[in-house]
Motif scaffolding. Structure first.
Motif, PDB file in Angstrom:
ATOM      1  N   THR A  36       0.821  -1.210   0.000  1.00 18.47           N
ATOM      2  CA  THR A  36       0.000   0.000   0.000  1.00 18.47           C
ATOM      3  C   THR A  36       0.857   1.263   0.000  1.00 18.47           C
ATOM      4  O   THR A  36       0.484   2.275  -0.599  1.00 18.47           O
ATOM      5  CB  THR A  36      -0.934   0.005   1.224  1.00 18.47           C
ATOM      6  OG1 THR A  36      -1.685  -1.225   1.236  1.00 18.47           O
ATOM      7  CG2 THR A  36      -1.916   1.173   1.173  1.00 18.47           C
ATOM      8  N   TYR A  37       2.011   1.213   0.661  1.00 12.09           N
ATOM      9  CA  TYR A  37       2.870   2.408   0.755  1.00 12.09           C
ATOM     10  C   TYR A  37       3.160   3.012  -0.616  1.00 12.09           C
ATOM     11  O   TYR A  37       3.099   4.229  -0.794  1.00 12.09           O
ATOM     12  CB  TYR A  37       4.205   2.049   1.408  1.00 12.09           C
ATOM     13  CG  TYR A  37       4.218   1.992   2.914  1.00 12.09           C
ATOM     14  CD1 TYR A  37       3.079   2.192   3.668  1.00 12.09           C
ATOM     15  CD2 TYR A  37       5.408   1.729   3.595  1.00 12.09           C
ATOM     16  CE1 TYR A  37       3.113   2.134   5.051  1.00 12.09           C
ATOM     17  CE2 TYR A  37       5.454   1.664   4.979  1.00 12.09           C
ATOM     18  CZ  TYR A  37       4.302   1.868   5.699  1.00 12.09           C
ATOM     19  OH  TYR A  37       4.338   1.812   7.066  1.00 12.09           O
ATOM     20  N   TYR A  38       3.529   2.172  -1.563  1.00 12.12           N
ATOM     21  CA  TYR A  38       3.973   2.666  -2.867  1.00 12.12           C
ATOM     22  C   TYR A  38       2.834   3.350  -3.622  1.00 12.12           C
ATOM     23  O   TYR A  38       2.968   4.486  -4.080  1.00 12.12           O
ATOM     24  CB  TYR A  38       4.555   1.519  -3.688  1.00 12.12           C
ATOM     25  CG  TYR A  38       5.097   1.954  -5.032  1.00 12.12           C
ATOM     26  CD1 TYR A  38       6.302   2.651  -5.115  1.00 12.12           C
ATOM     27  CD2 TYR A  38       4.419   1.663  -6.212  1.00 12.12           C
ATOM     28  CE1 TYR A  38       6.815   3.050  -6.338  1.00 12.12           C
ATOM     29  CE2 TYR A  38       4.922   2.057  -7.444  1.00 12.12           C
ATOM     30  CZ  TYR A  38       6.114   2.753  -7.502  1.00 12.12           C
ATOM     31  OH  TYR A  38       6.609   3.155  -8.719  1.00 12.12           O
ATOM     32  N   GLY A  39       1.705   2.655  -3.751  1.00 11.49           N
ATOM     33  CA  GLY A  39       0.574   3.231  -4.476  1.00 11.49           C
ATOM     34  C   GLY A  39       0.004   4.465  -3.795  1.00 11.49           C
ATOM     35  O   GLY A  39      -0.288   5.477  -4.444  1.00 11.49           O
ATOM     36  N   TYR A  40      -0.136   4.381  -2.484  1.00 15.07           N
ATOM     37  CA  TYR A  40      -0.692   5.508  -1.728  1.00 15.07           C
ATOM     38  C   TYR A  40       0.287   6.678  -1.715  1.00 15.07           C
ATOM     39  O   TYR A  40      -0.118   7.842  -1.793  1.00 15.07           O
ATOM     40  CB  TYR A  40      -1.004   5.064  -0.303  1.00 15.07           C
ATOM     41  CG  TYR A  40      -1.870   6.024   0.481  1.00 15.07           C
ATOM     42  CD1 TYR A  40      -3.121   6.408   0.014  1.00 15.07           C
ATOM     43  CD2 TYR A  40      -1.445   6.530   1.710  1.00 15.07           C
ATOM     44  CE1 TYR A  40      -3.918   7.271   0.744  1.00 15.07           C
ATOM     45  CE2 TYR A  40      -2.239   7.390   2.443  1.00 15.07           C
ATOM     46  CZ  TYR A  40      -3.473   7.751   1.957  1.00 15.07           C
ATOM     47  OH  TYR A  40      -4.263   8.613   2.687  1.00 15.07           O
ATOM     48  N   GLY A  41       1.576   6.360  -1.648  1.00 15.50           N
ATOM     49  CA  GLY A  41       2.583   7.414  -1.708  1.00 15.50           C
ATOM     50  C   GLY A  41       2.487   8.206  -2.997  1.00 15.50           C
ATOM     51  O   GLY A  41       2.653   9.436  -3.007  1.00 15.50           O
ATOM     52  N   GLY A  42       2.190   7.501  -4.094  1.00 23.08           N
ATOM     53  CA  GLY A  42       2.021   8.181  -5.367  1.00 23.08           C
ATOM     54  C   GLY A  42       0.845   9.140  -5.356  1.00 23.08           C
ATOM     55  O   GLY A  42       0.925  10.255  -5.901  1.00 23.08           O
TER      56      GLY A  42
END
Length: 317
Positions: A36-42
């Motif tokens: 989730t970190y990667y997608g949400y970070g975007g």
């Protein structure tokens, strides 16, 4: 002379306008591409750029500890990390027992809950105790997931030696499950987690609860764990609620970042909850109360300034 003065004034004015429009660029450390970190970070990065003009380059990393060390080394200026790993860094304990205390970052705010998800494709594995003797992915060595897994095993009276540990990312874990190379995997991330969603959508998979005496022991011994329920239907084929424990996904920033930039980043996020939620379901968990409670590290002064405007006082440094 007048022409020279006019030219200099024009240059200075253009530089001031450029700065005011936001010419800061920051790199945000997140996690694996299947988490989730990667997608949400975007999503956060796009909102920050839209609202403040600050450019955020989002990169995939090994997760919480790597992100804190990345900020400490100057490679990242922003990062998403687990709340428990923040405590490890501040105290120089557990995952930071070798490095010692790290104080080069500050908190912007908590973002959402990150429950411990134990995934399997074996219907015979129904509890943590059933993991004995099994091949289990417990996250990258030294990652936040790794230490959550060790905590859960310990609460069940087990150690790393009671399983056959594998040290894999979320995507590698779910691929290994599909290929029959492992029996279960610990994944600590906000559900629905992309890698888990893909597994459930294409295979018969199950979540193992972390509840009862195990859950109570974890919450009694560690303040950063709280109870969490993953609702039925979160994943295709998940037919019942799964009770587990959770930590908080938290956005941190380099201590050296300017107060104005961090204020603008905080404002860009918490003034635009609806827009973020429209782009990613985890946005629905953004709130001033959740953002400012349960933090063991000081907030950045820029974030503290924003929350003070909302009537909330936080410890800053």
């Amino acid at each position: 002379m007048k022409k020279i003065v006019c030219v200099l004034l024009a240059v200075m004015l253009s530089m001031m306008i450029f700065t005011a429009c936001g010419n800061t660029t920051m790199t945000m450390g997140t996690g694996g591409t299947g988490g989730t970190y990667y997608g949400y970070g975007g999503i956060l990065g796009n909102q920050i750029k839209t609202s403040s003009g600050i450019t955020v380059n989002v990169v995939s990393t090994d997760g919480s500890k790597a992100n804190i060390l990345g900020i400490d080394a100057g490679n990242y200026q922003l990062a998403t990390v687990q709340s428990d790993v923040i405590g490890h860094a501040i105290n120089g304990a557990v995952s930071f027992s070798t490095e010692g205390p790290v104080d080069s970052f500050r908190v912007i705010g908590a973002l959402y809950e990150e429950p411990v998800q134990i995934v399997t494709m074996n219907p015979e594995i129904k509890s943590v105790a059933d993991l004995v003797g099994k091949k289990v992915s417990i996250g990258a060595s030294g990652s936040g997931v790794y230490f959550n897994a060790i905590d859960v095993l310990a609460a069940a009276g087990l150690t790393e030696n009671d399983i056959i540990p594998q040290y894999q990312s979320f995507n590698d874990s779910t691929d290994a499950l599909k290929d029959g190379k492992i029996d279960a995997a610990f994944i600590v991330a906000g559900p629905p987690t992309p890698a888990v969603s893909e597994l459930f959508a294409t295979n018969k998979a199950y979540l193992i609860p972390v509840d009862g005496e195990i859950g109570e022991k974890l919450m009694t011994e560690y303040a950063h764990y709280t109870e969490f329920v993953i609702p039925a239907g979160t994943y295709d084929g998940l037919e019942e609620d799964i009770h587990t424990v959770t930590v908080k996904a938290t956005l941190i920033v380099s201590a050296s970042a300017s107060e104005d930039d961090v204020y603008n980043i905080t404002k860009a996020i918490f003034d635009n909850v609806d827009a973020i939620t429209a782009a990613h379901a985890k946005g629905a968990e953004l709130s001033l109360e959740n953002a400012t409670t349960g933090m063991v590290a000081p907030f950045h002064k820029g974030a503290a300034k924003y929350f003070a405007e909302k009537g909330i006082t936080v410890e800053s440094k």
